[in-house]
Design a protein around this motif. Sequence first.
Motif, PDB file in Angstrom:
ATOM      1  N   SER A 144       0.823  -1.208   0.000  1.00 48.65           N
ATOM      2  CA  SER A 144       0.000   0.000   0.000  1.00 48.65           C
ATOM      3  C   SER A 144       0.860   1.262   0.000  1.00 48.65           C
ATOM      4  N   ASN A 204     -10.952  -1.032 -10.394  1.00 47.13           N
ATOM      5  CA  ASN A 204     -10.048  -1.505  -9.362  1.00 47.13           C
ATOM      6  C   ASN A 204     -10.498  -1.102  -7.955  1.00 47.13           C
ATOM      7  N   LYS A 205      -9.843  -1.705  -6.983  1.00 47.45           N
ATOM      8  CA  LYS A 205     -10.125  -1.544  -5.550  1.00 47.45           C
ATOM      9  C   LYS A 205     -11.488  -2.135  -5.196  1.00 47.45           C
ATOM     10  N   ASP A 224     -12.017  -4.491  -3.378  1.00 47.22           N
ATOM     11  CA  ASP A 224     -12.034  -4.938  -1.981  1.00 47.22           C
ATOM     12  C   ASP A 224     -12.642  -3.884  -1.065  1.00 47.22           C
ATOM     13  N   ILE A 225     -12.796  -2.652  -1.567  1.00 42.89           N
ATOM     14  CA  ILE A 225     -13.395  -1.573  -0.771  1.00 42.89           C
ATOM     15  C   ILE A 225     -14.915  -1.711  -0.817  1.00 42.89           C
ATOM     16  N   SER A 226     -15.548  -1.591   0.321  1.00 43.03           N
ATOM     17  CA  SER A 226     -16.996  -1.811   0.401  1.00 43.03           C
ATOM     18  C   SER A 226     -17.795  -0.724  -0.306  1.00 43.03           C
ATOM     19  N   THR A 253     -11.611  -5.552 -10.172  1.00 44.14           N
ATOM     20  CA  THR A 253     -10.326  -6.106  -9.755  1.00 44.14           C
ATOM     21  C   THR A 253      -9.929  -5.612  -8.366  1.00 44.14           C
ATOM     22  N   SER A 254      -9.022  -6.354  -7.773  1.00 45.43           N
ATOM     23  CA  SER A 254      -8.420  -5.935  -6.512  1.00 45.43           C
ATOM     24  C   SER A 254      -6.978  -6.399  -6.508  1.00 45.43           C
ATOM     25  N   LYS A 293      -4.999  -5.762  -4.088  1.00 40.56           N
ATOM     26  CA  LYS A 293      -4.750  -6.148  -2.699  1.00 40.56           C
ATOM     27  C   LYS A 293      -5.095  -7.613  -2.465  1.00 40.56           C
ATOM     28  N   GLU A 294      -6.259  -8.052  -2.959  1.00 42.20           N
ATOM     29  CA  GLU A 294      -6.723  -9.418  -2.719  1.00 42.20           C
ATOM     30  C   GLU A 294      -6.508 -10.329  -3.932  1.00 42.20           C
ATOM     31  N   ASN A 295      -5.843  -9.794  -4.950  1.00 39.98           N
ATOM     32  CA  ASN A 295      -5.546 -10.569  -6.161  1.00 39.98           C
ATOM     33  C   ASN A 295      -6.814 -11.117  -6.814  1.00 39.98           C
ATOM     34  N   VAL A 296      -7.733 -10.224  -7.102  1.00 42.08           N
ATOM     35  CA  VAL A 296      -9.009 -10.604  -7.720  1.00 42.08           C
ATOM     36  C   VAL A 296      -9.038 -10.157  -9.182  1.00 42.08           C
TER      37      VAL A 296
END
Length: 219
Positions: A50, A141-142, A144-146, A170-171, A173-176
Amino acid sequence: MSFRKPRRDSDVVLSNSSHKELLFKFLIIGDYGVGKTAIVRRYTEGKFSSNYKITIGADFAIKTLDWDPHTKINLQLWDIAGHERFGYMTRVYYKYAVGAALVFDISRVATFQSVKKWLSDLREKVTLPDGSSIPIVLLANKGDISHVAIPTEQILKFCKENEIGAWFITSAKENVNIDEAMRFLVDSVIKAKIEDEIRDSIKLRDTPLQQEKHGCCKS
């Protein structure tokens, strides 16, 4: 002294009669802070941080894929700084690119609004050898953010209106969906290259051979 013509990034290198190696240059573009560097590092190094430094100008990383038993693909992923938007230097950075990932932050509306300008700048400055647009994938992207600020319907509409082949949440951070998005882009470029080679072979044919074929071909 050699006067051979420099090889383009998309040229094929034949290592032997049954194997080939391809070199593709991909652009990763979008506003500052949307996670472009994180996506590139996740995809090429399998890592996430980060605390990446701000990209100045452009940076690039390499990813090698064993695409199939006969094909190896070397990807150059060019991470273009968000501050370079619409600047003179983007034309230099875009040179020889054959595909692009257009990135925005799904939690920030302003970054999605900028996507249209990035897309226009890209299509104005780079095309495939036959003059057609390079394949593009849109990355929300991001994921993973709610907080999701851009409705799915709005993203779908944008892709349809601008002829973008696919989009992914995509994320880094979480490799999505990072691998999935890049695989789609590689596949799109390969198909574009094949279609280009088919068009070239048709142009090289003599007129009598063209007239002999009466079936229809899918364009």
